[in-house]
Design an enzyme around this catalytic site. Structure first.
Site, PDB file in Angstrom:
ATOM      1  N   GLY A  40     -10.805  60.007  29.288  1.00 16.36           N
ATOM      2  CA  GLY A  40      -9.580  60.487  29.910  1.00 16.36           C
ATOM      3  C   GLY A  40      -9.698  61.841  30.587  1.00 16.36           C
ATOM      4  N   GLU A  41     -10.824  62.540  30.406  1.00 13.20           N
ATOM      5  CA  GLU A  41     -10.992  63.831  31.072  1.00 13.20           C
ATOM      6  C   GLU A  41     -11.068  63.646  32.586  1.00 13.20           C
ATOM      7  OE1 GLU A  41     -14.205  66.205  29.703  1.00 13.20           O
ATOM      8  OE2 GLU A  41     -13.404  66.432  27.667  1.00 13.20           O
ATOM      9  N   ARG A  97      13.618  72.487  32.965  1.00 14.89           N
ATOM     10  CA  ARG A  97      14.846  72.537  32.169  1.00 14.89           C
ATOM     11  C   ARG A  97      14.670  73.394  30.915  1.00 14.89           C
ATOM     12  NH1 ARG A  97      15.918  66.142  32.028  1.00 14.89           N
ATOM     13  NH2 ARG A  97      13.663  66.180  32.376  1.00 14.89           N
ATOM     14  N   ASP A 175      28.741  68.092  35.190  1.00 10.48           N
ATOM     15  CA  ASP A 175      28.839  69.007  34.050  1.00 10.48           C
ATOM     16  C   ASP A 175      29.007  70.432  34.577  1.00 10.48           C
ATOM     17  OD1 ASP A 175      26.261  69.887  34.797  1.00 10.48           O
ATOM     18  OD2 ASP A 175      25.302  68.511  33.403  1.00 10.48           O
ATOM     19  N   LYS A 198      31.221  68.659  29.869  1.00 11.05           N
ATOM     20  CA  LYS A 198      30.413  67.747  29.072  1.00 11.05           C
ATOM     21  C   LYS A 198      29.980  68.405  27.765  1.00 11.05           C
ATOM     22  CE  LYS A 198      26.122  67.476  30.087  1.00 11.05           C
ATOM     23  NZ  LYS A 198      24.870  67.296  30.842  1.00 11.05           N
ATOM     24  N   ARG A 200      27.047  67.992  24.885  1.00  6.62           N
ATOM     25  CA  ARG A 200      25.779  67.312  24.593  1.00  6.62           C
ATOM     26  C   ARG A 200      25.591  67.238  23.081  1.00  6.62           C
ATOM     27  NH1 ARG A 200      21.579  65.996  27.721  1.00  6.62           N
ATOM     28  NH2 ARG A 200      22.362  67.198  29.484  1.00  6.62           N
ATOM     29  N   ASP A 224      23.830  66.154  41.625  1.00  3.74           N
ATOM     30  CA  ASP A 224      23.087  66.887  40.602  1.00  3.74           C
ATOM     31  C   ASP A 224      21.693  67.159  41.137  1.00  3.74           C
ATOM     32  OD1 ASP A 224      22.677  68.200  38.223  1.00  3.74           O
ATOM     33  OD2 ASP A 224      23.211  66.494  36.954  1.00  3.74           O
ATOM     34  N   ALA A 230      19.867  59.331  33.336  1.00  4.18           N
ATOM     35  CA  ALA A 230      21.070  58.885  34.066  1.00  4.18           C
ATOM     36  C   ALA A 230      22.323  58.842  33.197  1.00  4.18           C
ATOM     37  CB  ALA A 230      20.859  57.528  34.737  1.00  4.18           C
ATOM     38  N   THR A 232      24.214  61.398  32.057  1.00  6.65           N
ATOM     39  CA  THR A 232      25.225  62.317  32.583  1.00  6.65           C
ATOM     40  C   THR A 232      25.890  61.760  33.835  1.00  6.65           C
ATOM     41  OG1 THR A 232      24.098  64.265  31.694  1.00  6.65           O
ATOM     42  CG2 THR A 232      25.589  64.631  33.539  1.00  6.65           C
TER      43      THR A 232
END
Length: 322
Positions: A40-41, A97, A175, A198, A200, A224, A230, A232
């Site tokens: 995987g390298e 985020r 939101d 909203k 959470r 947004d 999806a 929200t």
């Protein structure tokens, strides 16, 4: 930078968009080999001379984590090949985020990602619609944060211009965190504005509390910066229809579209979806009511302006002044 030759390369995350950006910039993608060992390298090699050239590397850093590792290796290889400058074009910046320490014993992941890019040797970052603009303050190198509205707005105007009564159109922010973005779109489009407050309950889960504003008998645009699970967006669309909206259009810059997002977006409460191509959207996630809009011209214009020493902010100066 304009004194040097411009060379554009692409990582693996979104090759189609990279090819469009290169074409729009009157260029072509450079020769680059990316392979994986059996464990995987990643193995990376530029197939042409980079010495003394301005290098632009295109790579979104959405999941999986290989995209970020690949980007860091591409930057390091270009740096060690004596590139005059290295600018990274990140249409979608993952981990954006996670931009604050909002509870004990957690990282500020957005800062970690920026640090990786800067430490690897990048001189500049070009991205679009950062989830939080404060991320620019984490960085020791310049970040050009382009407006997603430059991509979405022409199509949205075209769609809503078919609705004759201007008083029958509203932007609904899904939101409170999206208020500023929603108000910017409402101002540019000349629409009314409403917002959903909203609550959470857990990561990737949200519950609607209440609606502020009137959307009854109106055509509603829910905007947004991204659509991930999806939840929200779909909650907001259902509230809009319950409150008497005539139609609901959803628009977002980044289509992360994880989990059961496509099943949710297929719900009858949403009539139309506009989304950009900053994240590669596979065929199985494309549905009939979804329109994917190319961001290539905006990124190409930014790349060319940076290369020639022109102002990037001129791209969206008109929007700022409205």
């Amino acid at each position: 930078m304009g004194l040097y030759k411009q060379k554009i390369f692409s990582g693996s995350s979104n090759l189609e968009l990279a090819q469009e950006i290169a074409r729009a910039a009157n260029n072509k993608l450079g020769d680059l080999a990316i392979k994986k060992f059996s464990d995987g390298e990643l193995w990376i090699k530029y197939g042409e001379n980079l010495r003394g050239n301005d290098i632009y590397i295109i790579q979104s850093t959405n999941s999986p984590g290989d995209n970020m590792i690949e980007l860091a290796l591409l930057i390091d290889a270009a740096n060690r090949a004596s590139a005059a400058s290295i600018s990274v074009v990140i249409p979608y910046l993952g981990y954006a985020r996670q931009d604050r320490k909002d509870e004990p014993r957690v990282p500020i992941s957005a800062k970690v990602m920026i640090d990786i890019i800067a430490t690897a040797g990048a001189d500049r970052i070009i991205t679009m619609d950062l989830h939080s603009t404060q991320i620019q303050g984490f960085s020791s190198i310049p970040i050009d944060n382009l407006y997603g509205s430059l991509v979405l707005m022409p199509e949205l105007k075209k769609h809503f211009n078919n609705i004759e009564d201007e008083n029958k159109r509203s932007v609904l922010s899904p939101d409170v965190g999206s208020n500023k973005l929603g108000q910017a779109y409402a101002k540019q489009l000349g629409f009314g504005f409403a917002v959903i407050d909203k609550r959470r309950s857990a990561h990737n889960k949200s519950e609607v509390a209440y609606l502020v504003g009137d959307i009854s008998s109106r055509h509603v645009l829910i905007i947004d910066d991204m659509i991930d699970t999806a939840g929200t967006i779909c909650n907001a669309a259902k509230v809009a229809k319950e409150k008497g909206a005539l139609s609901v259009v959803v628009a977002a810059t980044h289509g992360v579209l994880s989990g059961e997002s496509i099943n949710k977006l297929s719900d009858d409460s949403i009539d139309k979806i506009f989304i950009s191509d900053t994240v590669k959207i596979p065929k199985e996630k494309k549905i009939e009511k979804m329109t994917i809009i190319s961001s290539a011209n905006i990124f190409a214009e930014a790349v060319n302006r940076i290369h020639t020493g022109e102002s990037v902010s001129e791209l969206f100066k008109e929007e700022k002044n409205e």
